[in-house]
Motif scaffolding. Structure first.
Motif, PDB file in Angstrom:
ATOM      1  N   ILE A 549      42.972  49.813  46.076  1.00 16.09           N
ATOM      2  CA  ILE A 549      41.764  48.767  46.475  1.00 16.09           C
ATOM      3  C   ILE A 549      41.501  48.036  45.174  1.00 16.09           C
ATOM      4  O   ILE A 549      41.598  46.857  44.968  1.00 16.09           O
ATOM      5  CB  ILE A 549      40.640  49.477  47.240  1.00 16.09           C
ATOM      6  CG1 ILE A 549      41.033  49.547  48.515  1.00 16.09           C
ATOM      7  CG2 ILE A 549      39.400  48.324  46.990  1.00 16.09           C
ATOM      8  CD1 ILE A 549      40.023  50.614  49.349  1.00 16.09           C
ATOM      9  N   CYS A 550      41.245  48.968  44.161  1.00 15.91           N
ATOM     10  CA  CYS A 550      40.955  48.307  42.837  1.00 15.91           C
ATOM     11  C   CYS A 550      42.202  47.225  42.293  1.00 15.91           C
ATOM     12  O   CYS A 550      41.813  46.297  42.020  1.00 15.91           O
ATOM     13  CB  CYS A 550      41.084  49.478  41.701  1.00 15.91           C
ATOM     14  SG  CYS A 550      39.483  50.345  41.972  1.00 15.91           S
ATOM     15  N   PHE A 551      43.201  47.573  42.413  1.00 11.46           N
ATOM     16  CA  PHE A 551      44.554  46.690  42.065  1.00 11.46           C
ATOM     17  C   PHE A 551      44.253  45.456  42.787  1.00 11.46           C
ATOM     18  O   PHE A 551      44.414  44.425  42.264  1.00 11.46           O
ATOM     19  CB  PHE A 551      45.756  47.515  42.280  1.00 11.46           C
ATOM     20  CG  PHE A 551      46.892  46.753  42.010  1.00 11.46           C
ATOM     21  CD1 PHE A 551      47.310  46.909  40.560  1.00 11.46           C
ATOM     22  CD2 PHE A 551      47.516  46.105  42.863  1.00 11.46           C
ATOM     23  CE1 PHE A 551      48.453  46.209  40.183  1.00 11.46           C
ATOM     24  CE2 PHE A 551      48.815  45.505  42.511  1.00 11.46           C
ATOM     25  CZ  PHE A 551      49.310  45.574  41.212  1.00 11.46           C
ATOM     26  N   GLY A 552      44.033  45.632  44.351  1.00 15.54           N
ATOM     27  CA  GLY A 552      44.049  44.519  45.150  1.00 15.54           C
ATOM     28  C   GLY A 552      42.730  43.453  44.380  1.00 15.54           C
ATOM     29  O   GLY A 552      43.068  42.328  44.347  1.00 15.54           O
ATOM     30  N   ILE A 553      41.832  44.205  43.977  1.00 17.33           N
ATOM     31  CA  ILE A 553      40.555  43.336  43.829  1.00 17.33           C
ATOM     32  C   ILE A 553      40.935  42.575  42.566  1.00 17.33           C
ATOM     33  O   ILE A 553      40.761  41.206  42.178  1.00 17.33           O
ATOM     34  CB  ILE A 553      39.160  44.207  43.659  1.00 17.33           C
ATOM     35  CG1 ILE A 553      38.794  44.429  44.969  1.00 17.33           C
ATOM     36  CG2 ILE A 553      38.280  43.519  42.941  1.00 17.33           C
ATOM     37  CD1 ILE A 553      38.064  45.656  45.068  1.00 17.33           C
ATOM     38  N   VAL A 554      41.238  43.431  41.358  1.00 17.92           N
ATOM     39  CA  VAL A 554      41.707  42.779  40.078  1.00 17.92           C
ATOM     40  C   VAL A 554      42.678  41.445  40.298  1.00 17.92           C
ATOM     41  O   VAL A 554      42.633  40.419  39.786  1.00 17.92           O
ATOM     42  CB  VAL A 554      42.177  43.815  39.098  1.00 17.92           C
ATOM     43  CG1 VAL A 554      42.753  43.202  38.019  1.00 17.92           C
ATOM     44  CG2 VAL A 554      41.261  44.748  39.045  1.00 17.92           C
ATOM     45  N   GLN A 555      43.990  41.850  41.161  1.00 22.45           N
ATOM     46  CA  GLN A 555      44.747  40.788  41.459  1.00 22.45           C
ATOM     47  C   GLN A 555      44.208  39.742  42.080  1.00 22.45           C
ATOM     48  O   GLN A 555      44.449  38.603  41.459  1.00 22.45           O
ATOM     49  CB  GLN A 555      45.761  41.556  42.450  1.00 22.45           C
ATOM     50  CG  GLN A 555      46.856  42.394  41.826  1.00 22.45           C
ATOM     51  CD  GLN A 555      47.883  41.692  41.360  1.00 22.45           C
ATOM     52  OE1 GLN A 555      48.489  40.709  42.017  1.00 22.45           O
ATOM     53  NE2 GLN A 555      48.192  41.786  40.116  1.00 22.45           N
ATOM     54  N   ASP A 556      43.463  39.746  43.020  1.00 22.34           N
ATOM     55  CA  ASP A 556      42.597  38.687  43.620  1.00 22.34           C
ATOM     56  C   ASP A 556      41.892  37.769  42.623  1.00 22.34           C
ATOM     57  O   ASP A 556      41.983  36.452  42.722  1.00 22.34           O
ATOM     58  CB  ASP A 556      41.642  38.891  44.667  1.00 22.34           C
ATOM     59  CG  ASP A 556      42.478  39.314  46.205  1.00 22.34           C
ATOM     60  OD1 ASP A 556      43.611  38.983  46.174  1.00 22.34           O
ATOM     61  OD2 ASP A 556      41.728  39.924  46.720  1.00 22.34           O
ATOM     62  N   LEU A 557      41.351  38.292  41.349  1.00 21.81           N
ATOM     63  CA  LEU A 557      40.731  37.652  40.561  1.00 21.81           C
ATOM     64  C   LEU A 557      41.254  37.019  39.451  1.00 21.81           C
ATOM     65  O   LEU A 557      40.933  36.494  38.495  1.00 21.81           O
ATOM     66  CB  LEU A 557      39.362  38.556  39.902  1.00 21.81           C
ATOM     67  CG  LEU A 557      38.372  38.869  41.049  1.00 21.81           C
ATOM     68  CD1 LEU A 557      37.564  39.904  40.595  1.00 21.81           C
ATOM     69  CD2 LEU A 557      37.555  37.921  41.741  1.00 21.81           C
ATOM     70  N   GLY A 558      42.799  37.432  39.489  1.00 22.95           N
ATOM     71  CA  GLY A 558      43.513  36.775  38.567  1.00 22.95           C
ATOM     72  C   GLY A 558      43.616  37.702  37.228  1.00 22.95           C
ATOM     73  O   GLY A 558      43.808  37.094  36.203  1.00 22.95           O
ATOM     74  N   GLY A 559      43.169  38.869  37.196  1.00 23.94           N
ATOM     75  CA  GLY A 559      43.003  39.855  36.213  1.00 23.94           C
ATOM     76  C   GLY A 559      44.148  40.889  36.057  1.00 23.94           C
ATOM     77  O   GLY A 559      45.067  40.601  37.013  1.00 23.94           O
TER      78      GLY A 559
END
Ligand code: ADP
Length: 591
Positions: A549-559
């Protein structure tokens, strides 16, 4: 015909054409030079003729005058010789004044009775000249002229004579002759450096600018003419050899062999004694001029040929370059087409792979969820059946524990569904979020566990202005919670557990670091940490969805998010997120 034969024929044709052109140029230049030489010769001939005629004419009247003088006649009539001395002196004086070489008086027998050179050793006195035409002609016709080598002096000269009349029977008493030397004339020709000849009626050269050509004949002498010459002793014993050779084109080659000089023989007939004046123009300069023109033309042709070859070569190279450029361009175009095709293929393959990846992830996730739901469900079913049985047996206390277990299992299901819901949440809300503030909030929630596990916490100093990022606050809290929970999980059972949280700005990014001094991450787990349902925890402790989930969130924010083991032990998670644009009105700089 093959193209090769064509080319050869064309080349030969061109060669012949050039040769013909060069030949024509040679001919033209030669003719031009010959015409020029002829013009020059005519001018010179006219000049020389004038001087010769002038020289002869100045003496022509003298014999006629002298024969009329009474003492001249008296010498021939008076046999006692009373007037001889007087006439001799008179003739000598006249000769000296007029410039004649000699003046002499002959009686009717041709014997010299008085002479201007009476005093010199080779005096004509007493000599007989009845054989000389100037005597015979004067005796017969009253006057005569002749060119001959003096038989007494051996010096050549022009003789002009007149008959002395006054005899009783009308016949001439004698002849008075005057000899003119033409040596000075010849000398002046020689000095002029030109080749000038004077030939007599028989074609024998009597004067020449070159002494060695004198008394040579220009043509053949008939036997009669030869006999006459011999009889008149005109040229004494001169052999009268031919002067060079007459060539087919009318030119004269003098010198005998091939090395002899060739001359154009340009002539002008004279009024005197059938003489002809010749001007010999050397042919060599004509050839030289024609040769020079030929060389110049050949040089020009050669230069043109070279120029042509150079242009052809240049054209050929240009064509080659163009062809190469075309080939390169075509190759480039083909390459570009292939690259575009390959790119399209790769994009299609990538899309397929992504699709396949998505399907695989969906499958894994479905399997994981099925497994996670199935376990508690079968547990619930078992505990429910056991509870029912226990109630039927009248053991409600025992059944109660079963119900409690069912409750616990339901909570677990609830937790799983909560996680899944959070995962499904797309985080459409985008607002500036102060990460430090969210961290404080999450730490507050986890305060109980921190105290329970006696974890020493190192947290970042509050920063001014706050480090903000654009995102959904709830999802960011989820990110922080998952990372801190994992760290706390790892610190369970560790002596002197320590959690270090850092928050700082690096360029345009906000970087969060979560480090612990737990056991760290196993080497083979490092590459799979962010996969869904990957967990090393005991069943019931972990779902393996936290980092996914962390990976998904970071990806969504372009990080980006990365995990590593620290050299001093423990794990370090580093999250970099793009910083939100600075909000106006806030103080800048750090406190
Ligand atoms: P879960 O916590 O449910 O296992 P996660 O996705 O959050 O799922 O974590 C996956 C795995 O990553 C964990 O099982 C653990 O092995 C490893 N992990 C995560 N954080 C740490 C940490 N701080 N130290 C050591 N291992 C960790």
């Amino acid at each position: 015909m093959t193209p090769r034969t064509w080319r050869l024929a064309l080349l030969m044709g061109c060669g012949l054409l050039v040769a013909a052109g060069l030949w024509a140029i040679w001919q033209w230049q030669y003719a031009q030079a010959a015409r020029e030489a002829e013009r020059h010769a005519q001018t010179r001939l006219a000049l020389y003729t004038t001087t010769l005629q002038g020289a002869l004419e100045s003496f022509a009247y003298l014999p006629g005058l002298l024969v009329r003088q009474p003492q001249v006649q008296a010498v021939l009539l008076d046999e006692a010789g009373i007037f001889d001395a007087q006439v001799n002196a008179h003739l000598a004086e006249v000769a000296e004044r007029s410039g004649a070489e000699a003046i002499f008086l002959m009686d009717a027998e041709g014997v010299t009775v008085a002479a201007s050179n009476h005093a010199s050793a080779d005096s004509f006195l007493g000599h007989r000249y009845p054989f000389r035409p100037y005597f015979r002609d004067a005796m017969a016709a009253g006057q005569g002229e002749f060119f001959a080598i003096g038989s007494t002096t051996s010096r050549p000269g022009y003789f002009v004579s007149a008959a002395v009349t006054g005899g009783t029977e009308g016949a001439p008493l004698g002849v008075l002759a005057l000899k003119v030397s033409l040596e000075s004339l010849q000398e002046s020709w020689r000095r002029a450096g030109e080749k000038v000849l004077l030939s007599d009626a028989n074609g024998v050269v009597i004067l020449s600018s070159r002494p060695e050509w004198r008394y040579r004949r220009l043509g053949e002498l008939s036997p009669d003419a030869l006999t006459e010459i011999r009889d008149q002793r005109q040229f004494l014993d001169e052999p009268l050899l031919p002067l060079g050779e007459r060539l087919a084109d009318g030119s004269l080659r003098i010198g005998g062999d091939d090395l002899g000089e060739r001359f154009l023989d340009l002539s002008l007939p004279q009024a005197t004694l059938g003489w002809t004046m010749h001007y010999l123009a050397p042919v060599r300069p004509l050839y030289a001029s024609a040769r020079n023109a030929l060389l110049a033309a050949a040089g020009a042709t050669f230069a043109l040929l070279l120029l042509g070859l150079w242009l052809r070569e240049r054209q050929r190279r240009q064509r080659l370059r163009d062809r190469e450029a075309n080939i390169i361009r075509e190759a480039n175009e083909r390459l570009e087409i292939r690259v575009a095709e390959r790119t399209r293929e790769l994009e299609a393959t990538q899309a397929e792979l992504v699709q396949a990846g998505k399907l695989a992830a969906l499958g894994t996730m479905a399997a994981g969820i099925a497994h996670e739901l199935n376990q508690p469900l079968s547990g619930i079913r078992t505990f429910a059946a056991n509870g029912e049985r226990l109630l039927a047996r009248g053991r409600p206390e025992a059944a109660e524990s079963n119900f409690l277990r069912i409750q616990a299992l339901c909570e677990r299901q609830d937790a799983l569904i909560r996680q899944l819901k959070l995962f499904a949440r797309r985080g459409d809300r985008q607002e500036p979020v102060d990460l430090a503030e969210r961290l404080d909030f999450v730490l507050e929630l986890l305060d109980e566990r921190l105290t329970e596990q006696e974890v020493s916490l190192a947290r970042p100093e509050p920063l001014r202005p706050p480090l903000r990022i654009m995102g959904d606050p709830l999802r960011l809290e989820q990110l922080l919670t998952n990372l801190l929970r994992n760290a706390l999980d790892a610190l369970r059972g560790v002596t002197a557990p320590r959690l270090e949280i850092s928050l700082q700005r690096e360029g345009g990014q906000v970087v969060l670091g979560v480090a612990d001094n737990g056991p760290g991450i196993e080497e083979d787990a490092l590459s799979r940490l962010f996969d869904p349902f990957f967990t090393t925890k005991a069943v019931g402790d972990g779902l393996g969805l936290g980092l996914f989930i962390c990976f998904g969130i970071v990806q969504d924010l372009g990080g980006s998010i990365a995990a590593a083991n620290r050299p001093e032990g423990g794990a370090l998670f580093r999250v970099a997120l793009p910083a939100a644009p600075a909000v106006s009105g806030e103080p800048h700089g750090e406190r």
